[in-house]
Design a protein around this motif. Sequence first.
Motif, PDB file in Angstrom:
ATOM      1  N   GLN A 110      -2.298  -1.668  -4.017  1.00  0.00           N
ATOM      2  CA  GLN A 110      -3.113  -0.462  -4.362  1.00  0.00           C
ATOM      3  C   GLN A 110      -2.705  -0.258  -5.684  1.00  0.00           C
ATOM      4  OE1 GLN A 110      -2.408   2.060  -0.703  1.00  0.00           O
ATOM      5  NE2 GLN A 110      -4.601   2.787  -1.129  1.00  0.00           N
ATOM      6  N   GLY A 116     -10.883  -3.255  -8.406  1.00  0.00           N
ATOM      7  CA  GLY A 116     -10.452  -2.701  -7.334  1.00  0.00           C
ATOM      8  C   GLY A 116     -11.614  -1.996  -6.529  1.00  0.00           C
ATOM      9  N   GLU A 129      -0.043   4.017   1.883  1.00  0.00           N
ATOM     10  CA  GLU A 129      -0.695   4.738   2.840  1.00  0.00           C
ATOM     11  C   GLU A 129       0.400   5.203   4.012  1.00  0.00           C
ATOM     12  OE1 GLU A 129      -4.045   5.571   2.844  1.00  0.00           O
ATOM     13  OE2 GLU A 129      -3.848   4.268   0.730  1.00  0.00           O
ATOM     14  N   PHE A 164      -7.776  -0.974  -3.773  1.00  0.00           N
ATOM     15  CA  PHE A 164      -7.067  -2.150  -3.504  1.00  0.00           C
ATOM     16  C   PHE A 164      -7.620  -3.190  -4.512  1.00  0.00           C
ATOM     17  CE2 PHE A 164      -6.620   0.281   0.318  1.00  0.00           C
ATOM     18  CZ  PHE A 164      -5.384  -0.103   0.783  1.00  0.00           C
ATOM     19  N   LEU A 214      -6.593   5.506  -4.223  1.00  0.00           N
ATOM     20  CA  LEU A 214      -6.242   4.341  -5.020  1.00  0.00           C
ATOM     21  C   LEU A 214      -6.887   2.839  -4.430  1.00  0.00           C
ATOM     22  CD1 LEU A 214      -3.676   6.350  -5.470  1.00  0.00           C
ATOM     23  CD2 LEU A 214      -2.217   4.344  -5.459  1.00  0.00           C
ATOM     24  N   PRO A 240     -11.950   1.046  -3.593  1.00  0.00           N
ATOM     25  CA  PRO A 240     -11.301   2.298  -2.745  1.00  0.00           C
ATOM     26  C   PRO A 240     -11.909   2.236  -1.413  1.00  0.00           C
ATOM     27  CG  PRO A 240     -12.854   3.017  -4.091  1.00  0.00           C
ATOM     28  CD  PRO A 240     -12.954   1.758  -4.479  1.00  0.00           C
ATOM     29  N   ASP A 298       0.759  -1.094  -0.172  1.00  0.00           N
ATOM     30  CA  ASP A 298       0.063   0.104  -0.294  1.00  0.00           C
ATOM     31  C   ASP A 298       0.730   1.078   0.162  1.00  0.00           C
ATOM     32  OD1 ASP A 298       0.218   1.229   2.826  1.00  0.00           O
ATOM     33  OD2 ASP A 298      -0.377  -0.772   3.308  1.00  0.00           O
TER      34      ASP A 298
END
Length: 445
Positions: free
Chosen positions: A105, A162, A52, A334, A332, A164, A50
């Motif tokens: 991500q 994905g 983050e 996942f 973004l 988010p 990720d």
Amino acid sequence: MKVVALATAALLLTAACTPGSDNPGDAASAPSTIKTDAAQLGDVTLTVWDQEVRGGQAAQMAELNKQFQAKYPNIKLKRVSRSFDDLKTTLRLALSGNDAPDVVQANNGRSDMGEFVKAGQLVPLDKWSDAYGWKDRYPETVLQYSRYSADGKTFGQGDLFGLPQVGEVVGIYFNKTKLGALGVEPPKTWAEFEDALGKAKAAGQLPMQFGNLDKWPAIHVFGTVQGRFVPADQITTLAFGRPGSSWKTPENLEAAQAAVSWVDKGYFNQGFNGQGYDPAWQDFAKGNGVFLIAGTWLQADLAKALGDKVGFMLPPGASAEEKPVVTGGTGLPFAITNKAKNPDAAAAYINFITSADAMKVLTSTGNLPIADTSAQQAPPGLAGDIFSAFGTAVSKEGLVPYLDYATPTMYDTIGAALQDLLAKKATPQQFVDKLEADYSKFTGS
């Protein structure tokens, strides 16, 4: 304060980054049968990549990972957290290797997710979406921007690749103390905003913090200026790489000229093209600069540093009542890679970090949740400003997509073109010509 529900909103997503493979691989597919009881999946290790890494972003991920492992001790998480730019430069290579992560991500624009889908490197999530009820919590106006056809060519339709966690808008942070010292109220119109920039410069203050070494920050600054001159529907057409529009219009040329005028007037810090994005906002957090154009992902860090001295607003229009035009969408998403050893465990993880309870954690750690947003109670201060701004942008359908969505090569094209434009190595006409060449080659316009 509460913000409007997203079910009727037309949301657009965050900027694309790294080009993927040019050679399409076999389309990835989900298992024919899936399992949603994560506790019964046996001992599993999930490698998660990720981006983050900043204050509130890192805090929410750490807390949710802790809760997930407490609930599912049979699933061990191996987290690899990288900055946006580091993830951009490493993900393409990682997905093509034999030791790819399980969950990543991935930017959802054509140059990332589109190319990864084309290469068969991501697994479609629709079966888990049906099983977990993601369609009930995420409106199609959100999900469609993580959808691709199997060949990666069609963006917005096809399989879901994905999910988010957060919403975002690119707006204007301002230092309340510095504005007060200038005798200026937070501007309600574009003319008032530019007048405030001029007053800050005249008073010896830095009008606007800006770091463009990474090239992509200028996309956000230019997008903010462009929204004052170019109709929203034209921006959307250009940003999604759809035929029927052109960069070579008087409005886009005027927007480029306006951006250059900020350089001529000294509104940016010296050497902005050589300063990184993080050092720039960190300098603003130390009290240097009156304004900062940036996204809501800086909420937690700036609130921690400046407290009640910092505010946030949408880019104003010609009048206070004018419909906003603002770059934004979601963070973004996942995704599950085709190398995931246990896709069911990967899907269970994504479900957990995007659940209704997860949205509460996101709110409490200074983030802007994309689902169940109207059910959250924003803290006072900066978070309240941001929740209100996001709610306004959504309810008035004022969001437009990030400009580098347009083509698989537009991220590099527009980043380099903006550096040259703002360094005055290229004229506004040369700038729009360069973008038009990339756009028209892709769209066939």
